[in-house]
Design an enzyme around this catalytic site. Structure first.
Site, PDB file in Angstrom:
ATOM      1  N   GLY A   1       0.815  -1.215   0.000  1.00  0.00           N
ATOM      2  CA  GLY A   1       0.000   0.000   0.000  1.00  0.00           C
ATOM      3  C   GLY A   1       0.844   1.257   0.000  1.00  0.00           C
TER       4      GLY A   1
ATOM      5  N   GLY B   1      -0.215   4.398   0.369  1.00  0.00           N
ATOM      6  CA  GLY B   1      -0.965   5.522   0.921  1.00  0.00           C
ATOM      7  C   GLY B   1      -0.133   6.301   1.926  1.00  0.00           C
ATOM      8  CG  PHE B   2      -1.862   9.734   3.803  1.00  0.00           C
ATOM      9  CD1 PHE B   2      -1.229  10.857   3.310  1.00  0.00           C
ATOM     10  CD2 PHE B   2      -3.221   9.588   3.568  1.00  0.00           C
ATOM     11  CE1 PHE B   2      -1.926  11.821   2.590  1.00  0.00           C
ATOM     12  CE2 PHE B   2      -3.931  10.540   2.854  1.00  0.00           C
ATOM     13  CZ  PHE B   2      -3.279  11.658   2.365  1.00  0.00           C
TER      14      PHE B   2
ATOM     15  CB  VAL C   1      -1.512  -8.513  -1.826  1.00  0.00           C
ATOM     16  CG1 VAL C   1      -1.517  -9.712  -0.880  1.00  0.00           C
ATOM     17  CG2 VAL C   1      -0.154  -7.829  -1.804  1.00  0.00           C
TER      18      VAL C   1
ATOM     19  CD  GLU D   1     -14.387  18.057   2.678  1.00  0.00           C
ATOM     20  OE1 GLU D   1     -13.708  18.562   3.585  1.00  0.00           O
ATOM     21  OE2 GLU D   1     -14.018  17.080   2.009  1.00  0.00           O
TER      22      GLU D   1
ATOM     23  CG  ASP E   1      -8.278   4.256   6.572  1.00  0.00           C
ATOM     24  OD1 ASP E   1      -7.856   4.963   7.500  1.00  0.00           O
ATOM     25  OD2 ASP E   1      -8.807   4.723   5.558  1.00  0.00           O
TER      26      ASP E   1
ATOM     27  CB  ALA F   1      -4.370  11.470   6.367  1.00  0.00           C
TER      28      ALA F   1
END
Length: 439
Positions: free
Chosen positions: A16, A18-19, A84, A175, A305, A322
């Site tokens: 991953g 991500g952050f 994966v 948003e 997450d 995040a």
């Protein structure tokens, strides 16, 4: 089996980009380890701005950055585009789309996906927005529906094409609702002079009785007021029952005719096959200990997450934001080095830096510890923090210019239909129709 390991150093496989995965890899840059980063995409995306891609305010390239370029010059890291498909925890290897990969330490930073809570009709007909491709699908769908509204001869026929419903009143839903309301108030009559803005309806729906549930009561109330002033129809404390692509039905009998439903009512962790179901907790997250190590293992970790560090202080794990992933990535880098050296580890402690959401032009709310901001100052704070958080100088410049143009003209973005979005036929519907096979 390919270990991809060419040195005597331990191999840490991070799944991953991500952050959390990026932060972990960066923190290990100068350590005596080998790192293999896997991701099904070759870019890192910035999820907080996906809604602007979906509504045409930003192009997707502005919130995506090459993973290879991000780690340019980091000698102990290799990157592979791979997905994966399974984890063999007994023999320490991954099953992937590019073959089997052995590891000494495995870190799952696979993030989350949309949770439809088992409702297959909603899953097929509503639009998720967790990735760039999903945001682009949403953009093309709503633009196509506006074009359909233009040629519909009666108001009744235009209604479903001009009704936009966001299910889930968290930051994403708020948003998005704000963005669609601004599109209605400032853009619709310019781009589509045949349509009246009074015909376009924007709904924000949630089963909770408030918007921005995790935020303070003051920020929730402020956001609610902003949305109502912008013309958003709030439906709080209601539960969605079904959606067939045309009618959104609620418990109690209420029905909304709409072709535009965005589902942001929940998320669930992306867990590879091979992880025991006994280790999964609420939200399909993997149960970990105080150093983010998967319970019952010695060399497998989960951050962000997909992980839930279940302790007395955090019985449900940390929030899926995040900052949690970033801080966990940084602390895990330290602990992996300690483990390799046989030294004691340190428990992860989350430092909550606050939360914020933007509703529209000059309208935002922010909870920064004891400081509660709203309005213009919160909007500027939101813009600054999100701008500096983007990877890449070019992305920052492009985003700033796009924001400046939107602010000055009330009509930013291009809203081009580059490719048409066509919803796939549900497997159940295809089987029922007994569609003929084609050669």
């Amino acid at each position: 089996m390919d270990t991809t390991q060419n040195t005597k150093f331990p191999l840490i496989v991070i799944v991953g980009g991500g952050f959390g995965g990026i932060e972990l890899a960066k923190q290990l840059a100068k350590e005596p380890v080998e790192i293999l980063l896997l991701d099904k995409h070759n870019y890192h995306s910035f999820p907080p701005l996906l809604y602007q891609v979906a509504t045409g305010s930003l192009e997707c390239e502005a919130i995506a950055f090459s993973l290879r370029k991000n780690f340019e010059g980091q000698k102990n890291l290799r990157f592979r585009v791979a997905e994966v498909t399974g984890v063999n925890t007994q023999n320490n290897y991954l099953e992937t789309t590019i073959g089997e990969i052995a590891y000494d330490y495995l870190v799952m930073a696979t993030g989350s996906t949309t949770n439809f809570f088992g409702n297959k009709d909603i899953e097929h007909n509503a639009m998720p927005m967790k990735t760039i491709p999903e945001a682009l699908n949403l953009r093309y769908m709503f633009l196509q529906n506006l074009e359909q509204a233009v040629i519909a001869p009666t108001r009744e026929e235009r209604e479903p094409y001009l009704t936009f419903v966001m299910v889930g009143a968290g930051p994403t839903g708020v948003e998005l609702a704000g963005s669609f309301a601004e599109l209605k108030n400032h853009v619709l009559s310019k781009d589509y002079p045949e349509l009246k803005k009074e015909e376009m309806q924007v709904y924000l729906v949630d089963f909770l009785p408030k918007v921005l549930g995790p935020m303070s009561e003051d920020s929730s109330a402020k956001a609610k007021g902003y949305l109502e002033k912008m013309g958003v129809n709030l439906m709080l404390g209601v539960k969605v029952e079904s959606y067939d692509g045309t009618e959104l039905k609620f418990e109690g009998g209420k029905v909304i005719r709409t072709k535009n439903v965005v589902w942001s009512a929940g998320v669930m962790g992306v867990v590879p096959e091979g992880i025991s179901e006994d280790l999964l907790v609420k939200g399909n997250r993997i149960k970990t200990d105080e150093i983010c190590r998967v319970v019952g293992t010695s060399n497998i970790f989960a951050i962000g997450d997909v992980g839930a560090s279940v302790t007395e202080a955090t019985p449900n794990g940390h929030p899926g934001v995040a900052q949690v992933a970033i801080q966990q990535g940084k602390k895990l880098a330290e602990n992996l080095v300690h483990l390799i050296k046989g030294e004691p580890t340190e428990a992860f402690k989350y430092n909550d830096l606050g939360s914020m959401a933007t509703i529209g032009r000059n309208k935002a709310v922010a909870d920064l510890g004891k400081i509660k901001l709203s309005g213009f100052i919160a909007w500027l704070t939101w813009m600054f923090i999100h701008l500096i958080s983007l990877l890449g100088f070019k992305n920052k410049v492009i985003t700033f210019i796009a924001w400046l143009g939107s602010y000055m003209t009330y009509n930013g973005g291009t809203r081009l239909i580059i490719r048409r979005y066509v919803r796939e036929v549900a497997p159940e519907a295809a089987a029922a129709a007994q569609l003929p096979k084609t050669d």
